[in-house]
Design an enzyme around this catalytic site. Structure first.
Site, PDB file in Angstrom:
ATOM      1  N   ASP A  85      42.731  25.728  56.010  1.00 32.11           N
ATOM      2  CA  ASP A  85      42.305  25.194  54.713  1.00 32.11           C
ATOM      3  C   ASP A  85      43.442  24.490  53.983  1.00 32.11           C
ATOM      4  O   ASP A  85      44.608  24.623  54.359  1.00 32.11           O
ATOM      5  CB  ASP A  85      41.722  26.323  53.850  1.00 32.11           C
ATOM      6  CG  ASP A  85      42.553  27.606  53.898  1.00 32.11           C
ATOM      7  OD1 ASP A  85      43.709  27.546  54.341  1.00 32.11           O
ATOM      8  OD2 ASP A  85      42.045  28.653  53.474  1.00 32.11           O
ATOM      9  N   ASN A 154      38.428  39.489  47.871  1.00 27.76           N
ATOM     10  CA  ASN A 154      36.975  39.391  47.685  1.00 27.76           C
ATOM     11  C   ASN A 154      36.239  39.176  49.016  1.00 27.76           C
ATOM     12  O   ASN A 154      35.041  38.906  49.027  1.00 27.76           O
ATOM     13  CB  ASN A 154      36.623  38.288  46.683  1.00 27.76           C
ATOM     14  CG  ASN A 154      36.993  36.884  47.176  1.00 27.76           C
ATOM     15  OD1 ASN A 154      37.350  36.704  48.343  1.00 27.76           O
ATOM     16  ND2 ASN A 154      36.897  35.895  46.296  1.00 27.76           N
ATOM     17  N   HIS A 156      36.954  36.830  51.321  1.00 25.44           N
ATOM     18  CA  HIS A 156      36.915  35.465  51.871  1.00 25.44           C
ATOM     19  C   HIS A 156      37.834  35.306  53.078  1.00 25.44           C
ATOM     20  O   HIS A 156      38.835  35.993  53.209  1.00 25.44           O
ATOM     21  CB  HIS A 156      37.192  34.401  50.800  1.00 25.44           C
ATOM     22  CG  HIS A 156      38.613  34.236  50.363  1.00 25.44           C
ATOM     23  ND1 HIS A 156      38.993  34.217  49.037  1.00 25.44           N
ATOM     24  CD2 HIS A 156      39.761  34.054  51.056  1.00 25.44           C
ATOM     25  CE1 HIS A 156      40.294  34.026  48.944  1.00 25.44           C
ATOM     26  NE2 HIS A 156      40.789  33.929  50.155  1.00 25.44           N
ATOM     27  N   GLU A 161      34.261  31.350  50.290  1.00 28.13           N
ATOM     28  CA  GLU A 161      34.139  32.295  49.185  1.00 28.13           C
ATOM     29  C   GLU A 161      32.787  33.012  49.205  1.00 28.13           C
ATOM     30  O   GLU A 161      31.797  32.457  49.706  1.00 28.13           O
ATOM     31  CB  GLU A 161      34.267  31.530  47.857  1.00 28.13           C
ATOM     32  CG  GLU A 161      35.641  30.899  47.629  1.00 28.13           C
ATOM     33  CD  GLU A 161      36.672  31.892  47.075  1.00 28.13           C
ATOM     34  OE1 GLU A 161      36.758  33.017  47.592  1.00 28.13           O
ATOM     35  OE2 GLU A 161      37.392  31.515  46.139  1.00 28.13           O
TER      36      GLU A 161
HETATM   37  C1  GLP Z   1      44.188  32.579  50.588  1.00 29.21           C
HETATM   38  C2  GLP Z   1      43.855  31.865  51.907  1.00 29.21           C
HETATM   39  C3  GLP Z   1      43.323  32.807  52.940  1.00 29.21           C
HETATM   40  C4  GLP Z   1      44.181  34.065  52.955  1.00 29.21           C
HETATM   41  C5  GLP Z   1      43.983  34.791  51.648  1.00 29.21           C
HETATM   42  C6  GLP Z   1      44.782  36.086  51.554  1.00 29.21           C
HETATM   43  O1  GLP Z   1      43.347  32.247  49.531  1.00 29.21           O
HETATM   44  N1  GLP Z   1      42.983  30.740  51.756  1.00 29.21           N
HETATM   45  O2  GLP Z   1      43.333  32.166  54.207  1.00 29.21           O
HETATM   46  O3  GLP Z   1      43.776  34.912  54.010  1.00 29.21           O
HETATM   47  O4  GLP Z   1      44.252  33.965  50.566  1.00 29.21           O
HETATM   48  O5  GLP Z   1      46.091  35.883  51.129  1.00 29.21           O
HETATM   49  P1  GLP Z   1      47.200  36.994  51.171  1.00 29.21           P
HETATM   50  O6  GLP Z   1      47.564  37.160  52.593  1.00 29.21           O
HETATM   51  O7  GLP Z   1      48.324  36.402  50.359  1.00 29.21           O
HETATM   52  O8  GLP Z   1      46.625  38.211  50.563  1.00 29.21           O
END
Ligand code: GLP
Length: 262
Positions: A85, A154, A156, A161
């Site tokens: 993404d 959440n 995702h 989302e």
């Molecule tokens: C972001 C990314 C995800 C990632 C998530 C968790 O929003 N788009 O791909 O898995 O957050 O992030 P973290 O590893 O910092 O908790």
């Protein structure tokens, strides 16, 4: 000097069927095991196509992979990568972009061939065409062999989302407030500086990967991990769709596993 340091407890396998859950005693141990798995996959298939996430969680993994590459224990020169993404409306060189994050923490350390690094362009004038281009690039590469995922609190994955429905293909998405908040660190800690939209691989894009590994560490992920593993398949928890894939590993530390049935 103390000589009675206990050996680290071995990982515990909670389920043998996909999604296979393995609990590690620490986030570092989980990252190290996943780095080893990726290095083994690259050794077996030097032209492996890898799907990659951003976020704090994979940082330890990327460190481990970088040190394997630095020691000559893994060669990533033939590997192709696709990131999940990117934010909409900022150029790749923006300090908060996921592309910049990956350059800093992965691409510059692993000696990947630049032409094999694939990224969504959040500044593309026609986002729909950009999403379509990405789907075609993935298909042209022969599909993703191994997709690594993190997870949002959440539920995702990528930027898919929670909501009443999910998009199957790469698409433009409006980010939820909690997601913008958790990405604020990339934008000087200012949540309002986080772009409101992103481009993301879709749920179908992710589920077409031949194998998937979800890495989740820390107590903040315990509830969503529990729902992913024990809950129903629902668009309210996008990662629950991983239950439908035949080759998924979920690698968690004790803190993220706290709410799972033993
Ligand atoms: C972001 C990314 C995800 C990632 C998530 C968790 O929003 N788009 O791909 O898995 O957050 O992030 P973290 O590893 O910092 O908790």
């Amino acid at each position: 000097m103390s000589t009675d340091r206990k050996p680290a407890p071995p990982p515990r396998r909670l389920t043998d069927e996909s999604p296979r859950v393995t609990v590690f005693h620490s986030d570092r141990a989980a990252a190290r095991a996943l780095a080893r798995r990726i290095a083994d996959a690259v050794a077996a298939t030097p032209s492996l196509v890898l799907g990659l996430p951003t976020g704090r969680t994979p940082l330890a993994l990327y460190n481990e992979l970088a040190s394997l590459a630095a020691r000559g224990a893994a060669d990533f020169s033939q590997v192709t990568t696709f990131n999940l993404d990117e934010f909409v409306g900022i150029p790749a060189e923006h300090p908060g972009s996921y592309r910049t994050f990956m350059e800093q923490h992965f691409f510059s350390l692993l000696h990947l061939a630049p032409e094999r690094i694939h990224f969504l362009n959040g500044a593309a004038p026609d986002p729909a065409a950009e999403c379509e281009r990405y789907e075609q690039e993935i298909a042209r590469a022969g599909g993703i062999d191994l997709q690594i995922l993190g997870i949002g609190t959440n539920g995702h994955i990528g930027f898919n989302e929670p909501g009443p429905e999910l998009d199957a293909r790469t698409h433009r998405v409006t980010l939820r407030p909690e997601t913008r908040r958790s990405n604020a660190a990339l934008f000087g800690g200012d949540e309002s500086g986080v772009p409101a939209e992103a481009l993301s691989m879709g749920m179908g894009t992710i589920l077409r990967a031949r194998a998937i590994v979800l890495l989740a560490t820390g107590a903040s992920k315990a509830s969503c991990v529990e729902r992913v593993i024990h809950g129903r398949v629902t668009t309210a928890v996008p990662a629950s769709f991983l239950q439908l894939h035949a080759d998924v590993d979920v690698m968690v530390d004790e803190a993220a596993a706290a709410k799972l049935a033993r």
